[in-house]
Design an enzyme around this catalytic site. Structure first.
Site, PDB file in Angstrom:
ATOM      1  N   ALA A   1     -51.337  18.318  31.573  1.00 49.64           N
ATOM      2  CA  ALA A   1     -52.354  19.351  31.800  1.00 49.64           C
ATOM      3  C   ALA A   1     -53.398  19.423  30.706  1.00 49.64           C
ATOM      4  CB  ALA A   1     -51.676  20.713  31.967  1.00 49.64           C
ATOM      5  N   GLU A   2     -52.967  19.401  29.444  1.00 45.15           N
ATOM      6  CA  GLU A   2     -53.900  19.763  28.380  1.00 45.15           C
ATOM      7  C   GLU A   2     -54.865  18.647  28.006  1.00 45.15           C
ATOM      8  OE1 GLU A   2     -51.891  23.006  25.729  1.00 45.15           O
ATOM      9  OE2 GLU A   2     -50.391  21.595  26.431  1.00 45.15           O
ATOM     10  N   LEU A   3     -54.506  17.408  28.286  1.00 45.52           N
ATOM     11  CA  LEU A   3     -55.483  16.336  28.080  1.00 45.52           C
ATOM     12  C   LEU A   3     -56.772  16.641  28.827  1.00 45.52           C
ATOM     13  CD1 LEU A   3     -56.399  13.441  27.265  1.00 45.52           C
ATOM     14  CD2 LEU A   3     -55.551  12.754  29.522  1.00 45.52           C
TER      15      LEU A   3
END
Length: 943
Positions: free
Chosen positions: A870-872
């Site tokens: 998610a955070e990429l």
């Protein structure tokens, strides 16, 4: 109050209602009838969550007064469109096209789309988008394009060009669902409106008292007195609760564990005692029979305070002569270094090219569509039970028990179906408010914040100021980096120890930088508390370093992509922290992007006009997987009498698809048993029955829960396996005295090391994800308005577990990135208190041309080769937009967001031939002096 009897035809049946035509809204009426599929978000007509069809037209029911509705009118809500056993094509399309993430907006969108298709059965994509724009249907999760996909597919079914069977997901012939687009289990309830979110649950607790909070209206003051007498006399009021009613120490006990921290982390009161540190501090809680009574009484709570200077910007609190805001720790309370290689002063002096700049990333609001909502009660066994949004259910127990004065072993936390969070719900603050109230009143309680209250109380992405200098040799190879970044942590220290570490790990990633010094700082202010937000701590770094990469490429006359290509990690390269990686995909990622990039450049040159400039920008990104050294997760797998298997975990679902992740991991790990997906039961996110799986943060859950699932599956299958290789049934297991329930464990001990506090060297997380973003923009010269025309991401997140979930995180992350680049902010407490004021990106602000492609490098330590994801996707897309603006019109925006007036001002200055001078921020010290001091005075842990 007046009352009026009306007949409305609701979902095809006449219903008699009695309402107050002056104050009741249509949403109030349908929800009181039990039709809670109609959700309420902003309560201001800005988000379309509450859409219903009234006499053939879409209306936002939260602002549609009953006095404006004719007797006998026809109303269609989501419940009248389809049911779980008889779906409308729109509902099925929403499921299979990934239109459901958190799902809070799904009923409103589906109702709106139904009204469109009733009028136009063959719309174009642009007509669908225009319909949603006109009807103000907002989504914060998906990036909108999957929703348009779903409408187009449903229209085909309604036109007879496609059957429902054709539309539906089909399990592949080999039975393998890992790596496919298997629909998330919770989607069915969300598209039919049968899923109860927090406010729905509160409505269906008739015994519960409703809570309203009293906020100070100021950001810094000394509280002198509170007078609750008038409020206590108001109708329906049960109790007005102040800090004197809190049974514990009245603190959120969240330790700040960084060894360099001068703050202990125990600084946030649950209810104000004597000091107000920001406008979201709660002075008192009113508990009453109804929400309306509680809110009316809250306005009658009187308090006196002595106003103090409000420090809303850390440039003020970092001044050498600044007043100390909190008496218990200095304004700059963590300063952590990174030191690598040779003395950067010498290296930079000998380098062929040097660029430097100063940058600001704003206080980005999460802008979820469901305001925070919580419930609490003490059950018959004396267990204090809290229902809430949360990224880490057990954290609420650990941090709240001493503060509220209740034994931790008698607390239970349950995650409600959640209308998104993106990180802010890591905070235990609102669960603390509900817990204090139920203990003070002895009765169940429920609270749903107004959107304005939500904006003031909940945390935001930490703003940051950064100064940096980048050097490279004559061939374009980076030689050195110097930087400092200061994060505005706001009024309290929540998660500051984790945040400061990100400033040491992602500045200058993903490039080989042999020599570097840097300082990462956390600083107090009187503004909103800073908390987790997807990409936590990294987007601020990339705001600086990914602009420097473009600035350097321009200085040496090299293409920005090619400059990045020669500097990204290659096999065996080390990060700024001295760690190596399990995979090195960046050259493959850039190779895959290159043809798209060349096409975009040619298109921009071909289609630009003097009035509308076109530009292309790229930005690389990297993010960690797992949350820190020695990360740990546990799950249970249990064989049931009917041969099914139940998976128990606390993989908190904020909309990212924890249910789908749990299912596909379990199905894949137990493939030898030949189970169908419907033979796997999920029991999730209740601390009374499931073990500690850890936070849904750090892109860790798919990795950690997946490895724990494999571990449990191996134990279960080993126990079930007979000598001949077949498997025992449940009855055979019980007869043989073999346990049927197993604990799966995943742990990163041995894979990770903490950062050395003296030089920032180390590797706290087990895996990493990598990517690059490509943005095409158009800048209107006369106004400075920037429109993003397309965005593409090329990413490597390991083996894909669930295609629609990962794609959804990518598209949603890019949408948040566009908002961060151009509009989103929570700075002005009067202007930014609602969705529109906060810069919410509606469908017209997000291009239909959003896409993601993958390079797949299986992770050697990951479950089935997967990592997190998610955070990429929210690491650096915003910088691709900012770089594209410069490419389009030659003005660089150093301070986000790049609102049109800011771009217009810069363009006007450029037209006048003025040089735009960069300001260098004073961040509390001179960088080299501070680093020299740290080298001379190394931290030594106490023995």
């Amino acid at each position: 109050m007046t009352a009026k009897k009306m007949i409305l035809n609701i979902n095809g049946a006449d219903r008699m209602i009695v309402c107050d035509p002056e104050t009741d809204m249509l949403a109030d009426v349908v929800r009181r009838l039990g039709l809670t599929g109609t959700k309420v978000g902003c309560k201001a007509g800005q988000c379309g969550i509450c859409s219903v069809i009234l006499d053939g037209e879409v209306v936002r029911s939260c602002v549609k007064k009953m006095k404006t509705i004719k007797d006998g009118s026809r109303v269609t809500t989501i419940e009248g469109i389809g049911t779980p056993t008889n779906l409308h094509p729109l509902q099925l399309a929403w499921i299979v096209y990934g239109g459901v993430q958190c799902g809070f907006c799904s009923p409103g969108f589906i109702v709106s789309a139904k009204a469109l298709l009733d009028k136009n059965l063959n719309p174009t994509r642009q007509e669908v988008r225009e319909w949603f724009r006109k009807n103000r249907n907002a989504c914060r999760c998906t990036g909108y394009s999957p929703l348009v996909d779903a409408v187009m597919a449903a229209a085909k079914v309604l036109r007879g060009e496609l059957t429902m069977e054709d539309l539906n997901y089909k399990i592949p012939a080999d039975g393998k669902i890992y790596g496919t687009g298997y629909p998330r289990p919770a989607a069915l309830a969300k598209v039919t409106g049968t899923c109860d979110y927090g406010d729905d649950i509160g409505m269906k607790m008739p015994q519960a008292l409703h809570l309203a909070v009293v906020l100070p209206g100021v950001s810094h003051a000394r509280l002198l007195s509170i007078d609750t007498s008038e409020a206590e006399k108001m109708p329906g009021v049960e109790k007005v609760i102040t800090h004197k009613d809190v049974k514990g120490n009245n603190r959120i006990m969240w330790p700040c564990t960084n060894v360099l921290s001068k703050a202990d982390g125990f600084d946030r009161p649950i209810l104000v005692e004597n000091m107000i540190y920001h406008c979201g501090d709660v002075i008192a809680i009113v508990a009453a029979r109804t929400r309306e009574e509680a809110r009316a009484a809250a306005k009658k709570v009187k308090f006196e305070c002595e106003r103090l200077p409000e420090y809303l910007n850390i440039l003020e609190t970092m001044m050498l002569d600044a007043s100390q805001i909190n008496k218990d720790y200095p304004n700059i309370y963590i300063e952590a270094p990174v030191i690598k290689g040779q003395d950067t002063r010498d290296v930079i002096k000998e380098s062929a090219y040097v660029v430097e700049g100063s940058f600001y990333s704003q206080r980005q609001p999460h802008l979820v569509l469901e305001p925070d909502t919580d419930q609490a009660y003490v059950d018959d066994d004396g267990i204090l039970t809290i229902h809430c949004k949360s990224l880490f259910l057990q954290l609420n127990i650990f941090t709240l028990a001493p503060g509220i004065g209740y034994p931790a072993d008698k607390m239970r936390v349950i995650e409600n179906p959640t209308g998104a969070s993106f990180g802010y719900a890591l905070s235990p603050y609102m669960p603390a408010i509900a817990a204090v109230a139920t203990l003070a009143t002895g009765k169940p309680v429920t609270i749903t914040l107004s959107y304005e209250e939500h904006q003031y109380i909940t945390g935001k992405r930490a703003p940051s100021f950064s100064n940096a200098k980048l050097a490279c040799d004559k061939n374009g190879k980076i030689t050195a980096l110097e930087y400092e970044i200061a994060y505005d942590e706001g009024a309290y220290t929540e998660a500051a120890d984790v945040l400061v570490q990100k400033g040491l790990r992602f500045m200058g990633a993903p490039y080989k930088i042999p020599n570097a010094i840097g300082l990462s700082k956390t600083v107090i202010s009187n503004h909103a508390v800073s908390t987790a937000y997807r990409g936590f701590g990294a987007p601020q770094c990339y705001t600086c370093s990914e602009q420097l990469m473009d600035m350097m490429a321009e200085k040496i006359g090299m293409d920005p992509l090619e400059f990045r290509y020669i500097n990204v990690y290659r096999e065996g390269d080390e990060s700024l922290n001295g760690n190596k990686f399990s995979v090195y995909p960046m050259t493959k990622i850039l190779d895959k992007l290159r043809p798209y990039y060349r096409e975009a450049l040619a298109r921009a040159e071909r289609e630009a006009t003097p009035e509308r400039k076109r530009g292309v920008g790229i930005a690389c990104g990297e993010y960690n997987v797992t949350s820190g050294p020695n990360d740990h997760a546990e799950i249970y797998l249990e064989l049931n009498p009917d041969g099914t298997v139940t998976h128990y975990n606390t993989w908190q679902d904020q909309g990212q698809g924890a249910d789908a992740g749990t299912l596909i991991h379990t199905h894949e790990a137990l493939r030898p048993l030949g189970l169908r997906p419907d033979q796997i039961n999920l029991c999730m996110n209740d601390t009374a029955v499931a073990p500690i799986c850890g936070p849904s943060a750090g892109s860790r859950s798919h990795y950690m829960a997946g490895n724990a699932t494999i571990n449990a599956a191996e134990q279960l299958m080993k126990a079930m396996r007979k000598p001949d290789g077949s498997y025992r049934t449940y009855d055979e297991m019980v007869a043989a005295g073999i346990p049927t329930k197993y604990t799966g464990v995943a742990d990163t001990t041995g894979l990770t090391t903490d950062l050395d506090p003296n030089n920032g060297q180390g590797n706290p997380t087990a895996e990493y994800t990598f990517g690059v973003f490509l943005a095409e923009v158009e800048v209107e010269v006369a106004t400075g308005k920037t429109k993003v025309l397309s965005m593409k991401c090329i990413a490597d997140v390991g083996v894909i577990g669930n295609k629609i979930s990962v794609d959804g995180q990518a598209l949603g992350g890019m949408m948040h990135g566009i908002g961060m680049a151009l509009s989103e902010d929570f700075d002005d407490l009067k202007k930014h208190k609602n969705l529109i004021g906060g810069g919410f990106p509606f469908i017209e602000n997000v291009p239909d041309d959003l896409s993601v492609e993958y390079v797949i490098s299986p992770r050697p330590t990951g479950p089935h080769g997967s990592a997190g994801c998610a955070e990429l996707f929210q690491s650096s897309p915003h910088v691709a937009v900012i770089n594209a603006i410069y490419n389009a019109c030659g003005v660089r925006i150093y301070e986000l967001p790049a609102r049109s007036e800011k771009v217009k001002t810069a363009l006007a200055a450029k037209a006048r031939g003025e040089e735009i001078k960069q300001k260098k921020y004073f961040l509390g010290s001179e960088l080299h002096e501070k680093i020299d001091y740290i080298k001379a005075h190394p931290f030594a842990p106490e023995k």
